[in-house]
Design a protein around this motif. Structure first.
Motif, mmCIF file in Angstrom:
data_model
loop_
_atom_site.group_PDB
_atom_site.id
_atom_site.type_symbol
_atom_site.label_atom_id
_atom_site.label_comp_id
_atom_site.label_asym_id
_atom_site.label_seq_id
_atom_site.Cartn_x
_atom_site.Cartn_y
_atom_site.Cartn_z
ATOM 1 N N ARG A 226 3.597 -11.626 1.142
ATOM 2 C CA ARG A 226 4.615 -12.438 1.806
ATOM 3 C C ARG A 226 5.290 -11.664 2.927
ATOM 4 N NH1 ARG A 226 8.299 -13.683 -3.066
ATOM 5 N NH2 ARG A 226 9.726 -14.358 -1.407
ATOM 6 N N ILE A 227 5.558 -10.391 2.689
ATOM 7 C CA ILE A 227 6.230 -9.584 3.699
ATOM 8 C C ILE A 227 5.311 -9.318 4.885
ATOM 9 C CG2 ILE A 227 7.214 -7.299 4.151
ATOM 10 C CD1 ILE A 227 8.411 -7.384 1.341
ATOM 11 N N PHE A 228 4.039 -9.042 4.613
ATOM 12 C CA PHE A 228 3.096 -8.827 5.718
ATOM 13 C C PHE A 228 2.942 -10.084 6.575
ATOM 14 C CE2 PHE A 228 1.158 -5.103 3.373
ATOM 15 C CZ PHE A 228 1.490 -4.172 4.342
ATOM 16 N N GLU A 229 3.009 -11.255 5.955
ATOM 17 C CA GLU A 229 2.956 -12.496 6.737
ATOM 18 C C GLU A 229 4.189 -12.606 7.632
ATOM 19 O OE1 GLU A 229 0.530 -14.416 7.157
ATOM 20 O OE2 GLU A 229 -0.812 -13.807 5.529
ATOM 21 N N LYS A 230 5.332 -12.160 7.134
ATOM 22 C CA LYS A 230 6.540 -12.147 7.951
ATOM 23 C C LYS A 230 6.383 -11.173 9.120
ATOM 24 C CE LYS A 230 9.832 -13.236 4.193
ATOM 25 N NZ LYS A 230 10.635 -14.306 4.802
ATOM 26 N N VAL A 231 5.728 -10.048 8.849
ATOM 27 C CA VAL A 231 5.491 -9.078 9.922
ATOM 28 C C VAL A 231 4.660 -9.715 11.033
ATOM 29 C CG1 VAL A 231 4.332 -6.923 10.537
ATOM 30 C CG2 VAL A 231 5.667 -7.053 8.432
ATOM 31 N N LYS A 232 3.583 -10.404 10.651
ATOM 32 C CA LYS A 232 2.718 -11.038 11.651
ATOM 33 C C LYS A 232 3.488 -12.054 12.493
ATOM 34 C CE LYS A 232 -0.758 -12.191 8.881
ATOM 35 N NZ LYS A 232 -2.084 -12.727 8.488
ATOM 36 N N ALA A 233 4.439 -12.740 11.879
ATOM 37 C CA ALA A 233 5.212 -13.751 12.605
ATOM 38 C C ALA A 233 6.289 -13.123 13.498
ATOM 39 C CB ALA A 233 5.858 -14.711 11.611
ATOM 40 N N THR A 234 6.693 -11.907 13.188
ATOM 41 C CA THR A 234 7.814 -11.274 13.891
ATOM 42 C C THR A 234 7.374 -10.233 14.908
ATOM 43 O OG1 THR A 234 9.212 -11.600 11.939
ATOM 44 C CG2 THR A 234 9.966 -9.976 13.539
ATOM 45 N N LEU A 235 6.286 -9.523 14.622
ATOM 46 C CA LEU A 235 5.836 -8.443 15.496
ATOM 47 C C LEU A 235 5.284 -8.999 16.807
ATOM 48 C CD1 LEU A 235 5.641 -5.307 15.157
ATOM 49 C CD2 LEU A 235 3.236 -5.648 14.573
ATOM 50 N N ALA A 236 5.618 -8.362 17.915
ATOM 51 C CA ALA A 236 5.076 -8.744 19.210
ATOM 52 C C ALA A 236 3.549 -8.635 19.172
ATOM 53 C CB ALA A 236 5.645 -7.846 20.303
ATOM 54 N N PRO A 237 2.839 -9.420 19.984
ATOM 55 C CA PRO A 237 1.373 -9.391 19.965
ATOM 56 C C PRO A 237 0.784 -7.988 20.101
ATOM 57 C CG PRO A 237 2.124 -11.249 21.258
ATOM 58 C CD PRO A 237 3.348 -10.451 20.917
ATOM 59 N N ASP A 238 1.436 -7.130 20.877
ATOM 60 C CA ASP A 238 0.957 -5.756 21.041
ATOM 61 C C ASP A 238 1.903 -4.751 20.375
ATOM 62 O OD1 ASP A 238 3.061 -6.135 22.767
ATOM 63 O OD2 ASP A 238 2.205 -4.952 24.391
ATOM 64 N N GLY A 239 2.729 -5.250 19.433
ATOM 65 C CA GLY A 239 3.698 -4.390 18.768
ATOM 66 C C GLY A 239 3.052 -3.467 17.743
ATOM 67 N N TYR A 240 3.854 -2.537 17.253
ATOM 68 C CA TYR A 240 3.376 -1.533 16.304
ATOM 69 C C TYR A 240 4.155 -1.610 14.997
ATOM 70 C CZ TYR A 240 0.605 0.830 19.910
ATOM 71 O OH TYR A 240 -0.325 1.123 20.868
ATOM 72 N N LEU A 241 3.420 -1.499 13.896
ATOM 73 C CA LEU A 241 4.010 -1.469 12.554
ATOM 74 C C LEU A 241 3.785 -0.090 11.945
ATOM 75 C CD1 LEU A 241 5.150 -2.732 9.894
ATOM 76 C CD2 LEU A 241 2.785 -3.468 9.398
ATOM 77 N N PHE A 242 4.865 0.607 11.643
ATOM 78 C CA PHE A 242 4.802 1.923 11.014
ATOM 79 C C PHE A 242 5.098 1.765 9.517
ATOM 80 C CE2 PHE A 242 5.255 2.980 15.386
ATOM 81 C CZ PHE A 242 4.840 4.283 15.572
ATOM 82 N N LEU A 243 4.151 2.184 8.685
ATOM 83 C CA LEU A 243 4.313 2.114 7.239
ATOM 84 C C LEU A 243 4.415 3.515 6.654
ATOM 85 C CD1 LEU A 243 1.650 -0.633 6.375
ATOM 86 C CD2 LEU A 243 4.119 -0.941 6.657
ATOM 87 N N GLY A 244 4.766 3.589 5.369
ATOM 88 C CA GLY A 244 4.780 4.864 4.671
ATOM 89 C C GLY A 244 3.363 5.345 4.405
ATOM 90 N N THR A 245 3.230 6.601 4.052
ATOM 91 C CA THR A 245 1.906 7.195 3.895
ATOM 92 C C THR A 245 1.096 6.553 2.769
ATOM 93 O OG1 THR A 245 2.902 8.920 2.506
ATOM 94 C CG2 THR A 245 2.611 9.419 4.843
ATOM 95 N N ALA A 246 1.742 5.943 1.799
ATOM 96 C CA ALA A 246 1.029 5.327 0.678
ATOM 97 C C ALA A 246 0.950 3.811 0.807
ATOM 98 C CB ALA A 246 1.711 5.705 -0.647
ATOM 99 N N GLU A 247 1.239 3.275 1.997
ATOM 100 C CA GLU A 247 1.297 1.822 2.181
ATOM 101 C C GLU A 247 0.244 1.346 3.172
ATOM 102 O OE1 GLU A 247 6.107 1.388 1.523
ATOM 103 O OE2 GLU A 247 5.331 1.933 3.497
#
Length: 283
Positions: A226-247
């Motif tokens: 659910r959260i990743f779907e929110k990311v896709k809806a919120t992140l700019a088309p060329d935006g960057y998502l930084f996750l933790g090392t275990a994610e």
């Protein structure tokens, strides 16, 4: 000691309210996090405190318990490689692609006591002085209102500033008063802090750079999806998502590509190929 039945019921309540999963074997965490609260609230035993919480008759007490059980661990410039990538690749790209609008939005989700968003602000100010004439918005949120309030104050102990913060940046961007260090007003003015549960509504996008590190590890697979779907809806088309090392979104949701050369940074699928002619690693 709390019983297994109490632990199970408390785990269910925590998941219902925050989506955080408290797995079997974490009884020690409950005991360590709630012992001080037990004394503060005047309960003789931890079992008595949890019984009172499970009655759900005191919303204020329940909120204190839930907030005590959410993890608040961070440091300045945590996982330095992420900030190096931000400086060497991400922001230089943004300077070109957003040159016409001169706007840039970053979000530090689950910011805890604020070290991450302040690190972002310092990194931008130090490495990209040209952004001073841009409209730069750094958002910082956390589920815990106490952490949000503390982060907004921008006051840290000597132990905290000595964890990851280079001495030259400490001297330049902080003022010492006694044993405390205060973030400069210039850096504080770059950030807006607010309370937000990641399973609730998100702020409007687009977000160019999203730091959402070391929080997904506390959620089950459905909540992560659910959260990743929110990311896709919120992140700019060329935006960057930084996750933790275990994610990772791998085997959870489609639509993300791993940034080449980075272990825990992603873009929406196709973004890297559109810009560079590269073949992105799909996940």
């Amino acid at each position: 000691m709390l019983s297994q039945q109490q632990f199970s019921a408390l785990s269910t309540m925590l998941k219902d309210e925050t989506a955080v999963v408290l797995e079997t074997g974490k009884e020690y965490l409950v005991e360590s996090r709630l012992t001080c609260l037990m004394h503060e609230e005047g309960y003789a035993t931890l079992s008595d405190l949890i019984d009172a919480v499970l009655l759900r008759a005191n919303p204020s007490l329940n909120k204190k318990v839930l907030l005590a059980l959410t993890t608040n661990e961070t440091s300045f410039f945590r996982d330095l490689g992420a900030f190096e990538l931000l400086k060497s690749k991400v922001i230089p790209e943004m300077l070109q692609s957003r040159a016409s609008t001169r706007t840039l939005t970053l979000w530090s989700a689950a910011c805890s006591a604020g070290q991450e968003p302040y690190s972002l602000a310092i990194a931008l100010r130090e490495s990209f002085p040209e952004l001073a004439s841009w409209k730069v918005k750094i958002m910082a949120s956390d589920i815990n209102p106490n952490m949000v309030a503390r982060a907004a104050r921008g006051v840290y102990s000597s132990l905290e500033v000595n964890r990851g913060l280079p001495i030259q940046l400490l001297l330049k961007h902080f003022t010492q008063q006694g044993d405390d260090y205060f973030v400069s007003s210039e850096i504080k003015s770059m950030i807006s802090f607010f309370e937000r549960n990641l399973i609730a509504d998100w702020p409007p996008g687009p977000v160019d750079v999203l730091f959402m590190r070391n929080v997904l590890i506390y959620f089950d697979t459905d909540t992560k999806r659910r959260i990743f779907e929110k990311v896709k809806a919120t992140l700019a088309p060329d935006g960057y998502l930084f996750l933790g090392t275990a994610e990772t979104p791998y085997r959870i949701v489609e639509g993300f590509s791993k940034v080449m050369g980075a272990s825990n940074v992603y873009q929406r699928e196709g973004a890297g190929a559109q810009k560079k002619g590269e073949q992105p690693l799909k996940v």
